[in-house]
Design an enzyme around this catalytic site. Structure first.
Site, short mmCIF file in Angstrom:
data_model
loop_
_atom_site.label_atom_id
_atom_site.label_comp_id
_atom_site.label_asym_id
_atom_site.label_seq_id
_atom_site.Cartn_x
_atom_site.Cartn_y
_atom_site.Cartn_z
N ILE A 1 4.70 4.41 2.86
CA ILE A 1 4.55 3.17 2.10
C ILE A 1 4.37 2.03 3.09
CG2 ILE A 1 5.81 1.53 0.64
CD1 ILE A 1 6.88 3.74 -0.93
N VAL A 2 3.57 1.05 2.70
CA VAL A 2 3.34 -0.09 3.58
C VAL A 2 3.80 -1.37 2.87
CG1 VAL A 2 1.61 -1.34 4.93
CG2 VAL A 2 1.33 1.12 4.56
N GLY B 1 0.82 -1.20 0.00
CA GLY B 1 0.00 0.00 0.00
C GLY B 1 0.85 1.25 0.00
N LYS B 2 0.20 2.31 -0.44
CA LYS B 2 0.90 3.59 -0.41
C LYS B 2 -0.13 4.66 -0.10
CE LYS B 2 4.06 6.40 -2.96
NZ LYS B 2 4.34 7.01 -4.21
N GLY B 3 0.18 5.49 0.85
CA GLY B 3 -0.73 6.58 1.17
C GLY B 3 0.02 7.89 1.04
N ALA B 4 -0.63 8.95 1.46
CA ALA B 4 -0.02 10.26 1.34
C ALA B 4 1.21 10.38 2.24
CB ALA B 4 -1.04 11.33 1.72
N TYR B 5 1.26 9.58 3.28
CA TYR B 5 2.32 9.77 4.28
C TYR B 5 3.37 8.67 4.26
CZ TYR B 5 -0.61 13.48 5.80
OH TYR B 5 -1.34 14.63 5.80
N ASP C 1 -11.13 10.47 9.40
CA ASP C 1 -10.65 10.13 8.05
C ASP C 1 -11.16 8.76 7.60
OD1 ASP C 1 -9.33 10.57 5.67
OD2 ASP C 1 -7.34 10.07 6.42
N LYS D 1 4.95 0.01 8.05
CA LYS D 1 4.64 1.30 7.43
C LYS D 1 5.78 2.26 7.69
CE LYS D 1 1.24 5.11 7.73
NZ LYS D 1 -0.11 5.48 8.14
#
Ligand SMILES: Nc1ncnc2c1ncn2[C@@H]1O[C@H](COP(=O)(O)OP(=O)(O)OP(=O)(O)O)[C@@H](O)[C@H]1O
Length: 470
Positions: A26-27, A20-24, A136, A42
Protein backbone atom coordinates in the site's frame (compact mmCIF):
# COMPACT_ATOMS: atom_id res chain seq x y z
CA UNK A 1 -2.54 -7.05 4.38
CA UNK A 2 -2.42 -4.99 7.51
CA UNK A 3 -2.77 -1.32 6.79
CA UNK A 4 -1.22 -0.50 10.13
CA UNK A 5 1.95 1.49 10.09
CA UNK A 6 4.69 0.86 12.65
CA UNK A 7 5.07 3.35 15.47
CA UNK A 8 8.64 4.22 14.58
CA UNK A 9 7.44 5.22 11.11
CA UNK A 10 4.64 7.35 12.51
CA UNK A 11 7.14 9.12 14.71
CA UNK A 12 8.95 10.32 11.61
CA UNK A 13 6.16 10.52 9.08
CA UNK A 14 2.71 12.00 9.31
CA UNK A 15 0.47 9.77 7.19
CA UNK A 16 -2.04 11.80 5.21
CA UNK A 17 -4.02 9.45 2.99
CA UNK A 18 -3.81 6.25 1.02
CA UNK A 19 -2.87 6.95 -2.59
CA UNK A 20 -2.33 3.56 -4.12
CA UNK A 21 -2.44 -0.14 -3.72
CA UNK A 22 -0.59 -2.74 -5.70
CA UNK A 23 -0.10 -6.45 -5.49
CA UNK A 24 2.76 -6.03 -3.05
CA UNK A 25 1.77 -3.20 -0.82
CA UNK A 26 0.00 0.00 0.00
CA UNK A 27 1.20 3.51 -0.73
CA UNK A 28 0.35 6.55 1.39
CA UNK A 29 0.99 10.22 1.02
CA UNK A 30 3.02 11.29 4.05
CA UNK A 31 4.86 14.28 5.43
CA UNK A 32 8.38 13.96 6.77
CA UNK A 33 8.04 15.53 10.21
CA UNK A 34 11.68 16.61 10.23
CA UNK A 35 11.61 18.82 7.18
CA UNK A 36 7.97 19.03 6.11
CA UNK A 37 8.70 17.31 2.79
CA UNK A 38 5.79 15.50 1.16
CA UNK A 39 6.68 11.93 0.29
CA UNK A 40 5.11 8.61 -0.66
CA UNK A 41 5.40 5.79 1.84
CA UNK A 42 5.15 2.28 0.44
CA UNK A 43 4.70 -0.63 2.80
CA UNK A 44 5.73 -3.87 1.15
CA UNK A 45 3.83 -6.65 2.87
CA UNK A 46 5.68 -9.82 3.70
CA UNK A 47 8.59 -8.54 1.67
CA UNK A 48 10.57 -11.70 2.46
CA UNK A 49 7.75 -14.27 2.55
CA UNK A 50 9.47 -16.74 0.24
CA UNK A 51 12.57 -16.72 -1.93
CA UNK A 52 10.72 -15.25 -4.90
CA UNK A 53 9.39 -12.35 -2.87
CA UNK A 54 12.67 -11.84 -1.02
CA UNK A 55 14.54 -11.78 -4.33
CA UNK A 56 11.99 -9.37 -5.74
CA UNK A 57 12.38 -7.04 -2.75
CA UNK A 58 16.15 -7.21 -2.93
CA UNK A 59 16.13 -6.39 -6.64
CA UNK A 60 13.58 -3.62 -6.27
CA UNK A 61 15.68 -1.77 -3.70
CA UNK A 62 18.91 -2.48 -5.57
CA UNK A 63 17.68 -1.14 -8.92
CA UNK A 64 15.84 1.81 -7.40
CA UNK A 65 18.99 2.82 -5.59
CA UNK A 66 21.03 2.51 -8.73
CA UNK A 67 18.67 4.39 -11.02
CA UNK A 68 17.01 6.86 -8.70
CA UNK A 69 19.18 9.77 -9.73
CA UNK A 70 17.69 9.86 -13.23
CA UNK A 71 15.15 12.63 -13.65
CA UNK A 72 12.54 10.25 -15.05
CA UNK A 73 12.89 7.53 -12.44
CA UNK A 74 11.22 7.83 -9.07
CA UNK A 75 13.63 8.83 -6.33
CA UNK A 76 13.98 6.47 -3.42
CA UNK A 77 14.53 8.51 -0.27
CA UNK A 78 14.64 5.98 2.53
CA UNK A 79 14.35 2.31 3.31
CA UNK A 80 13.03 1.43 6.74
CA UNK A 81 12.63 -1.99 8.22
CA UNK A 82 9.48 -3.02 10.04
CA UNK A 83 9.18 -4.19 13.62
CA UNK A 84 8.07 -7.63 12.51
CA UNK A 85 11.05 -8.08 10.14
CA UNK A 86 8.61 -9.25 7.51
CA UNK A 87 7.39 -5.98 6.01
CA UNK A 88 9.57 -3.22 4.62
CA UNK A 89 8.93 0.49 4.18
CA UNK A 90 10.19 2.46 1.20
CA UNK A 91 10.00 6.24 1.08
CA UNK A 92 9.79 7.94 -2.29
CA UNK A 93 9.46 11.41 -3.62
CA UNK A 94 5.77 12.14 -3.99
CA UNK A 95 4.05 12.35 -7.37
CA UNK A 96 0.55 13.70 -8.00
CA UNK A 97 -0.88 10.71 -9.81
CA UNK A 98 -0.14 7.87 -12.18
CA UNK A 99 -0.75 7.45 -15.89
CA UNK A 100 -3.54 4.93 -15.42
CA UNK A 101 -5.60 7.50 -13.58
CA UNK A 102 -4.66 10.31 -15.94
CA UNK A 103 -5.79 8.22 -18.93
CA UNK A 104 -9.01 7.29 -17.21
CA UNK A 105 -9.69 10.93 -16.37
CA UNK A 106 -9.17 11.90 -20.02
CA UNK A 107 -6.98 14.87 -19.17
CA UNK A 108 -4.12 14.28 -21.57
CA UNK A 109 -3.89 16.36 -24.71
CA UNK A 110 -1.78 15.28 -27.66
CA UNK A 111 1.22 17.27 -26.50
CA UNK A 112 1.06 15.65 -23.05
CA UNK A 113 0.97 12.20 -24.60
CA UNK A 114 4.01 12.93 -26.71
CA UNK A 115 5.91 14.48 -23.81
CA UNK A 116 5.07 11.55 -21.54
CA UNK A 117 6.26 9.13 -24.22
CA UNK A 118 9.44 11.11 -24.72
CA UNK A 119 10.25 10.93 -21.00
CA UNK A 120 9.46 7.22 -20.90
CA UNK A 121 11.87 6.66 -23.79
CA UNK A 122 14.48 8.76 -22.01
CA UNK A 123 14.19 6.64 -18.84
CA UNK A 124 14.16 3.44 -20.86
CA UNK A 125 17.22 4.29 -22.89
CA UNK A 126 18.96 4.98 -19.56
CA UNK A 127 17.97 1.61 -18.07
CA UNK A 128 18.78 -0.21 -21.28
CA UNK A 129 22.19 1.44 -21.50
CA UNK A 130 22.95 -0.33 -18.20
CA UNK A 131 21.64 -3.57 -19.71
CA UNK A 132 18.67 -3.63 -17.39
CA UNK A 133 15.08 -4.22 -18.44
CA UNK A 134 12.13 -3.01 -16.38
CA UNK A 135 9.76 -5.80 -17.45
CA UNK A 136 6.65 -4.31 -15.88
CA UNK A 137 5.81 -1.19 -17.84
CA UNK A 138 2.13 -0.36 -17.52
CA UNK A 139 0.26 2.91 -16.96
CA UNK A 140 -0.02 2.47 -13.18
CA UNK A 141 3.76 2.20 -12.93
CA UNK A 142 4.24 5.54 -14.66
CA UNK A 143 3.98 8.33 -12.09
CA UNK A 144 3.01 11.78 -13.20
CA UNK A 145 2.77 15.26 -11.76
CA UNK A 146 0.82 18.29 -12.77
CA UNK A 147 3.75 19.64 -14.75
CA UNK A 148 3.51 16.49 -16.84
CA UNK A 149 6.81 15.21 -15.49
CA UNK A 150 7.12 11.45 -15.64
CA UNK A 151 8.83 9.11 -13.20
CA UNK A 152 9.03 5.38 -13.78
CA UNK A 153 8.21 3.32 -10.66
CA UNK A 154 8.07 -0.28 -9.48
CA UNK A 155 11.34 -2.06 -10.18
CA UNK A 156 10.21 -5.32 -8.59
CA UNK A 157 10.54 -7.21 -11.87
CA UNK A 158 13.60 -5.41 -13.24
CA UNK A 159 16.41 -7.67 -14.37
CA UNK A 160 19.93 -7.37 -15.59
CA UNK A 161 20.44 -8.83 -19.03
CA UNK A 162 23.93 -10.05 -18.43
CA UNK A 163 23.50 -12.63 -15.74
CA UNK A 164 23.87 -15.72 -17.82
CA UNK A 165 26.85 -17.41 -19.39
CA UNK A 166 27.20 -16.50 -23.08
CA UNK A 167 26.51 -20.08 -24.09
CA UNK A 168 22.94 -19.73 -22.84
CA UNK A 169 22.23 -16.30 -24.20
CA UNK A 170 20.22 -15.67 -27.31
CA UNK A 171 21.59 -14.60 -30.63
CA UNK A 172 21.87 -10.99 -29.51
CA UNK A 173 23.65 -11.47 -26.25
CA UNK A 174 21.37 -9.03 -24.48
CA UNK A 175 18.95 -11.61 -23.26
CA UNK A 176 18.02 -13.31 -20.06
CA UNK A 177 17.28 -16.97 -19.79
CA UNK A 178 14.06 -17.19 -17.87
CA UNK A 179 14.66 -20.84 -17.05
CA UNK A 180 16.80 -19.65 -14.20
CA UNK A 181 13.86 -17.76 -12.75
CA UNK A 182 12.00 -19.51 -9.98
CA UNK A 183 8.22 -19.56 -10.22
CA UNK A 184 8.27 -17.77 -13.52
CA UNK A 185 4.52 -17.99 -13.92
CA UNK A 186 4.07 -15.68 -10.95
CA UNK A 187 6.82 -13.51 -12.15
CA UNK A 188 5.79 -11.93 -15.36
CA UNK A 189 4.50 -8.54 -16.29
CA UNK A 190 0.83 -7.66 -16.38
CA UNK A 191 -0.72 -9.64 -19.20
CA UNK A 192 -2.14 -6.79 -21.30
CA UNK A 193 1.29 -5.22 -21.71
CA UNK A 194 3.19 -8.46 -22.23
CA UNK A 195 5.16 -8.96 -25.41
CA UNK A 196 4.21 -11.89 -27.65
CA UNK A 197 7.37 -13.84 -26.82
CA UNK A 198 6.50 -13.74 -23.11
CA UNK A 199 2.92 -14.73 -23.84
CA UNK A 200 4.38 -17.65 -25.76
CA UNK A 201 6.59 -18.62 -22.81
CA UNK A 202 9.84 -17.84 -24.54
CA UNK A 203 12.77 -18.47 -22.29
CA UNK A 204 14.65 -15.50 -23.65
CA UNK A 205 14.02 -11.93 -22.61
CA UNK A 206 15.33 -8.89 -24.48
CA UNK A 207 15.02 -5.12 -24.28
CA UNK A 208 12.24 -5.61 -26.80
CA UNK A 209 9.82 -6.64 -24.03
CA UNK A 210 9.91 -3.09 -22.65
CA UNK A 211 9.53 -1.59 -26.12
CA UNK A 212 6.39 -3.65 -26.74
CA UNK A 213 4.87 -2.48 -23.44
CA UNK A 214 5.68 1.13 -24.30
CA UNK A 215 3.82 0.68 -27.59
CA UNK A 216 0.79 -0.59 -25.63
CA UNK A 217 1.01 2.42 -23.32
CA UNK A 218 1.14 4.93 -26.17
CA UNK A 219 -1.84 3.27 -27.85
CA UNK A 220 -3.76 3.33 -24.57
CA UNK A 221 -3.06 7.04 -24.13
CA UNK A 222 -4.54 7.59 -27.60
CA UNK A 223 -7.70 5.52 -27.22
CA UNK A 224 -8.22 5.76 -23.43
CA UNK A 225 -8.47 2.01 -23.13
CA UNK A 226 -6.03 -0.88 -23.14
CA UNK A 227 -5.07 -1.91 -26.66
CA UNK A 228 -5.22 -5.67 -26.05
CA UNK A 229 -7.18 -6.64 -22.96
CA UNK A 230 -6.97 -10.39 -23.45
CA UNK A 231 -8.44 -12.76 -20.91
CA UNK A 232 -5.60 -15.28 -21.25
CA UNK A 233 -2.26 -15.58 -22.96
CA UNK A 234 -3.84 -17.41 -25.89
CA UNK A 235 -6.55 -14.81 -26.20
CA UNK A 236 -3.85 -12.11 -26.15
CA UNK A 237 -2.03 -13.84 -29.02
CA UNK A 238 -5.22 -14.05 -30.98
CA UNK A 239 -5.98 -10.33 -30.43
CA UNK A 240 -2.43 -9.41 -31.43
CA UNK A 241 -2.65 -11.65 -34.50
CA UNK A 242 -5.70 -9.85 -35.73
CA UNK A 243 -3.97 -6.46 -35.43
CA UNK A 244 -0.45 -7.15 -36.71
CA UNK A 245 0.59 -8.36 -40.14
CA UNK A 246 1.18 -12.12 -40.01
CA UNK A 247 4.64 -13.00 -38.65
CA UNK A 248 7.24 -14.07 -41.18
CA UNK A 249 9.10 -17.34 -40.56
CA UNK A 250 12.05 -15.33 -39.27
CA UNK A 251 9.74 -13.43 -36.90
CA UNK A 252 8.55 -16.76 -35.52
CA UNK A 253 12.13 -17.92 -35.03
CA UNK A 254 13.08 -14.70 -33.29
CA UNK A 255 10.38 -15.25 -30.67
CA UNK A 256 12.52 -18.14 -29.43
CA UNK A 257 9.59 -20.07 -28.11
CA UNK A 258 8.91 -23.76 -28.63
CA UNK A 259 5.21 -22.88 -28.85
CA UNK A 260 5.50 -20.01 -31.33
CA UNK A 261 5.16 -22.04 -34.52
CA UNK A 262 2.13 -24.07 -33.52
CA UNK A 263 0.33 -21.31 -31.63
CA UNK A 264 0.76 -18.73 -34.35
CA UNK A 265 -0.21 -21.24 -36.99
CA UNK A 266 -3.30 -21.97 -34.97
CA UNK A 267 -4.28 -18.38 -34.34
CA UNK A 268 -3.12 -17.07 -37.69
CA UNK A 269 -6.07 -15.16 -38.85
CA UNK A 270 -6.08 -12.55 -41.50
CA UNK A 271 -5.17 -9.18 -40.12
CA UNK A 272 -8.76 -8.25 -39.29
CA UNK A 273 -8.32 -4.87 -37.73
CA UNK A 274 -4.88 -3.39 -38.30
CA UNK A 275 -3.34 -1.25 -35.60
CA UNK A 276 -3.94 1.95 -37.54
CA UNK A 277 -7.68 1.19 -37.57
CA UNK A 278 -7.61 0.62 -33.85
CA UNK A 279 -6.14 4.09 -33.37
CA UNK A 280 -8.54 6.29 -35.33
CA UNK A 281 -8.23 10.05 -35.16
CA UNK A 282 -4.66 9.78 -33.90
CA UNK A 283 -1.86 11.80 -35.33
CA UNK A 284 0.05 9.81 -37.97
CA UNK A 285 3.50 10.03 -36.31
CA UNK A 286 2.03 8.60 -33.09
CA UNK A 287 0.45 5.73 -35.01
CA UNK A 288 3.72 5.14 -36.82
CA UNK A 289 5.59 4.98 -33.50
CA UNK A 290 3.13 2.44 -32.12
CA UNK A 291 3.56 0.35 -35.26
CA UNK A 292 7.33 0.45 -34.96
CA UNK A 293 7.24 -0.61 -31.34
CA UNK A 294 4.69 -3.37 -31.76
CA UNK A 295 6.33 -5.85 -34.06
CA UNK A 296 6.33 -9.59 -33.69
CA UNK A 297 10.07 -9.84 -33.70
CA UNK A 298 11.74 -8.27 -30.64
CA UNK A 299 14.70 -7.48 -32.91
CA UNK A 300 12.55 -5.37 -35.22
CA UNK A 301 11.05 -3.18 -32.51
CA UNK A 302 12.43 0.33 -32.34
CA UNK A 303 14.97 0.76 -29.55
CA UNK A 304 14.43 3.46 -26.91
CA UNK A 305 17.42 5.33 -28.24
CA UNK A 306 16.05 5.37 -31.77
CA UNK A 307 12.55 6.15 -30.59
CA UNK A 308 13.84 9.43 -29.15
CA UNK A 309 14.63 10.53 -32.70
CA UNK A 310 11.28 9.44 -34.08
CA UNK A 311 9.32 12.29 -35.61
CA UNK A 312 6.66 12.02 -32.88
CA UNK A 313 9.17 12.68 -30.10
CA UNK A 314 12.01 14.52 -31.75
CA UNK A 315 10.56 17.95 -30.92
CA UNK A 316 11.64 17.32 -27.32
CA UNK A 317 14.97 15.80 -28.06
CA UNK A 318 18.31 17.35 -28.72
CA UNK A 319 20.57 14.67 -27.26
CA UNK A 320 21.70 16.74 -24.30
CA UNK A 321 19.54 14.92 -21.77
CA UNK A 322 20.56 11.47 -22.84
CA UNK A 323 22.60 9.53 -20.32
CA UNK A 324 24.53 6.40 -21.17
CA UNK A 325 25.44 4.49 -18.02
CA UNK A 326 28.37 2.88 -19.83
CA UNK A 327 28.48 -0.01 -17.45
CA UNK A 328 26.36 -3.04 -16.71
CA UNK A 329 24.18 -2.69 -13.65
CA UNK A 330 24.19 -6.03 -11.96
CA UNK A 331 23.27 -7.03 -8.42
CA UNK A 332 25.99 -9.14 -6.88
CA UNK A 333 23.44 -11.84 -6.09
CA UNK A 334 22.96 -13.15 -9.58
CA UNK A 335 19.81 -14.94 -10.62
CA UNK A 336 21.40 -18.36 -10.71
CA UNK A 337 22.16 -18.00 -6.99
CA UNK A 338 19.09 -18.53 -4.89
CA UNK A 339 19.56 -17.52 -1.28
CA UNK A 340 17.34 -18.29 1.64
CA UNK A 341 14.75 -15.77 2.74
CA UNK A 342 16.80 -14.65 5.74
CA UNK A 343 19.93 -14.37 3.63
CA UNK A 344 18.18 -11.99 1.22
CA UNK A 345 16.86 -9.97 4.11
CA UNK A 346 20.19 -9.80 5.92
CA UNK A 347 21.92 -8.91 2.70
CA UNK A 348 19.50 -6.11 2.05
CA UNK A 349 19.86 -4.78 5.59
CA UNK A 350 23.62 -4.91 5.45
CA UNK A 351 23.81 -3.38 1.98
CA UNK A 352 21.74 -0.47 3.16
CA UNK A 353 23.90 -0.18 6.25
CA UNK A 354 27.05 -0.20 4.12
CA UNK A 355 25.59 2.37 1.80
CA UNK A 356 24.71 4.48 4.78
CA UNK A 357 28.19 4.19 6.26
CA UNK A 358 29.65 5.08 2.91
CA UNK A 359 27.47 8.16 2.90
CA UNK A 360 28.60 9.13 6.38
CA UNK A 361 32.25 8.66 5.46
CA UNK A 362 31.82 10.81 2.40
CA UNK A 363 30.09 13.42 4.48
CA UNK A 364 32.81 13.40 7.14
CA UNK A 365 35.49 13.63 4.46
CA UNK A 366 33.76 16.54 2.84
CA UNK A 367 33.44 18.29 6.13
CA UNK A 368 37.07 17.56 7.04
CA UNK A 369 38.20 18.96 3.78
CA UNK A 370 36.25 22.11 4.41
CA UNK A 371 37.66 22.36 7.97
CA UNK A 372 34.25 22.19 9.49
CA UNK A 373 34.65 19.12 11.65
CA UNK A 374 32.81 20.76 14.50
CA UNK A 375 29.70 20.69 12.37
CA UNK A 376 29.88 16.92 11.91
CA UNK A 377 26.66 15.42 13.25
CA UNK A 378 26.97 12.81 15.98
CA UNK A 379 27.21 9.42 14.37
CA UNK A 380 24.45 8.05 16.58
CA UNK A 381 22.07 9.72 14.15
CA UNK A 382 23.06 7.07 11.67
CA UNK A 383 23.17 4.11 13.98
CA UNK A 384 23.60 0.56 12.93
CA UNK A 385 20.39 -0.50 11.27
CA UNK A 386 20.15 -3.42 13.68
CA UNK A 387 19.52 -0.94 16.45
CA UNK A 388 16.37 0.62 15.24
CA UNK A 389 15.47 2.01 18.63
CA UNK A 390 18.02 4.76 18.05
CA UNK A 391 17.26 5.54 14.45
CA UNK A 392 15.43 3.02 12.35
CA UNK A 393 15.82 5.02 9.19
CA UNK A 394 18.26 4.06 6.56
CA UNK A 395 18.83 7.54 5.37
CA UNK A 396 19.58 7.18 1.70
CA UNK A 397 18.42 10.75 1.26
CA UNK A 398 19.75 13.09 -1.29
CA UNK A 399 23.10 11.48 -2.05
CA UNK A 400 22.43 8.56 -4.35
CA UNK A 401 24.27 5.60 -2.92
CA UNK A 402 25.37 2.48 -4.63
CA UNK A 403 24.56 -0.85 -3.16
CA UNK A 404 27.00 -3.70 -3.44
CA UNK A 405 27.09 -5.16 -6.84
CA UNK A 406 29.04 -5.22 -9.98
CA UNK A 407 29.44 -1.68 -11.07
CA UNK A 408 31.97 0.95 -11.65
CA UNK A 409 31.39 4.47 -10.39
CA UNK A 410 28.56 6.03 -12.25
CA UNK A 411 30.12 7.43 -15.34
CA UNK A 412 27.63 9.23 -17.39
CA UNK A 413 28.21 10.56 -20.79
CA UNK A 414 26.11 12.53 -23.08
CA UNK A 415 25.94 10.78 -26.36
CA UNK A 416 24.92 12.32 -29.63
CA UNK A 417 21.53 11.46 -31.07
CA UNK A 418 21.59 8.08 -32.76
CA UNK A 419 21.68 7.87 -36.51
CA UNK A 420 18.25 7.37 -37.97
CA UNK A 421 17.28 3.76 -38.44
CA UNK A 422 14.73 2.32 -40.76
CA UNK A 423 13.09 4.32 -43.47
CA UNK A 424 14.50 7.83 -43.68
CA UNK A 425 11.06 9.31 -44.21
CA UNK A 426 10.17 8.36 -40.65
CA UNK A 427 12.97 10.49 -39.35
CA UNK A 428 12.56 13.85 -40.99
CA UNK A 429 14.98 16.55 -40.05
CA UNK A 430 14.17 17.39 -36.48
CA UNK A 431 13.11 20.94 -35.98
CA UNK A 432 12.28 22.56 -32.75
CA UNK A 433 9.40 24.84 -33.31
CA UNK A 434 10.65 28.40 -33.32
CA UNK A 435 9.71 30.07 -30.08
CA UNK A 436 9.26 26.84 -28.24
CA UNK A 437 12.76 27.32 -26.92
CA UNK A 438 13.11 23.77 -25.76
CA UNK A 439 16.66 23.15 -24.72
CA UNK A 440 17.23 20.23 -22.47
CA UNK A 441 20.58 21.27 -21.20
CA UNK A 442 18.73 23.24 -18.57
CA UNK A 443 15.75 21.32 -17.36
CA UNK A 444 14.16 24.30 -15.66
CA UNK A 445 14.30 26.34 -18.81
CA UNK A 446 13.03 23.40 -20.76
CA UNK A 447 10.15 22.96 -18.38
CA UNK A 448 9.25 26.61 -18.55
CA UNK A 449 9.35 26.55 -22.29
CA UNK A 450 7.26 23.43 -22.48
CA UNK A 451 4.72 24.74 -20.04
CA UNK A 452 4.44 28.00 -21.88
CA UNK A 453 4.18 26.36 -25.23
CA UNK A 454 1.91 23.50 -24.44
CA UNK A 455 0.35 24.14 -21.06
CA UNK A 456 0.55 21.99 -18.00
CA UNK A 457 -2.15 19.59 -16.96
CA UNK A 458 -4.40 21.91 -15.04
CA UNK A 459 -4.52 21.62 -11.27
CA UNK A 460 -8.29 21.39 -11.52
CA UNK A 461 -7.97 18.39 -13.79
CA UNK A 462 -5.49 16.85 -11.38
CA UNK A 463 -7.79 17.46 -8.46
CA UNK A 464 -10.56 15.61 -10.25
CA UNK A 465 -8.34 12.55 -10.14
CA UNK A 466 -8.21 12.57 -6.39
CA UNK A 467 -11.96 12.60 -5.97
CA UNK A 468 -11.96 9.02 -7.09
CA UNK A 469 -11.72 6.66 -4.13
CA UNK A 470 -9.04 3.99 -4.37
N1 LIG B 1 6.03 8.00 -5.37
C1 LIG B 1 4.72 7.90 -5.53
N2 LIG B 1 3.95 9.00 -5.52
C2 LIG B 1 2.62 8.91 -5.69
N3 LIG B 1 1.96 7.75 -5.89
C3 LIG B 1 2.66 6.61 -5.91
C4 LIG B 1 4.08 6.62 -5.72
N4 LIG B 1 4.52 5.35 -5.80
C5 LIG B 1 3.43 4.58 -6.02
N5 LIG B 1 2.31 5.33 -6.08
C6 LIG B 1 0.94 4.86 -6.32
O1 LIG B 1 0.80 3.56 -5.75
C7 LIG B 1 0.49 2.59 -6.77
C8 LIG B 1 1.15 1.26 -6.45
O2 LIG B 1 2.56 1.44 -6.37
P1 LIG B 1 3.59 0.32 -6.83
O3 LIG B 1 3.39 0.01 -8.29
O4 LIG B 1 4.95 0.72 -6.43
O5 LIG B 1 3.09 -0.91 -5.94
P2 LIG B 1 3.15 -2.46 -6.26
O6 LIG B 1 2.53 -3.16 -5.11
O7 LIG B 1 4.55 -2.83 -6.59
O8 LIG B 1 2.22 -2.55 -7.53
P3 LIG B 1 2.08 -3.69 -8.63
O9 LIG B 1 0.80 -4.38 -8.31
O10 LIG B 1 2.01 -2.90 -9.91
O11 LIG B 1 3.29 -4.54 -8.58
C9 LIG B 1 0.97 3.23 -8.06
O12 LIG B 1 0.24 2.75 -9.17
C10 LIG B 1 0.69 4.72 -7.80
O13 LIG B 1 -0.68 5.01 -8.06
Amino acid sequence: MSEEVDRHILEHYDIKKRIGKGAYGIVWKAIDRRNGEICALKKIFDAFRNTTDAQRTYREVFFLTKFSSHQNIVRLLNVVRADNHRDLYLLFEYMDTDLHQAIRAGILAEIHRAYIMYQLMNATSYLHSGNVIHRDYKPSNVLLNAECFVKVADFGLARSLIQIPPSQSGSHGNTVDTNSEPLMTEYVATRWYRAPEILLSSNKYTKGVDMWSLGCILAEMMTHKPLFSGSSSLNMISLISSALPPPTPSDVTSLQSPYAQSTLEHSRSKQKRPLCDMLPDSCPPAVDLVEQLMRWSPDKRLSALHALSHSYLSRFYDGDELIDIQTDILPDITDDVILSVSEYRDRLYSDIKLANQDRIEKRVKTEESTHSLRATPPLRNFTNVQDKTEDPLFAIKSTPVLLRGSYSPRTVTKVPPPPPAGKPSIFPKQLLSPGAGIRHSDSQLALQAKNQSYGVISRTDMKQLFKKPF
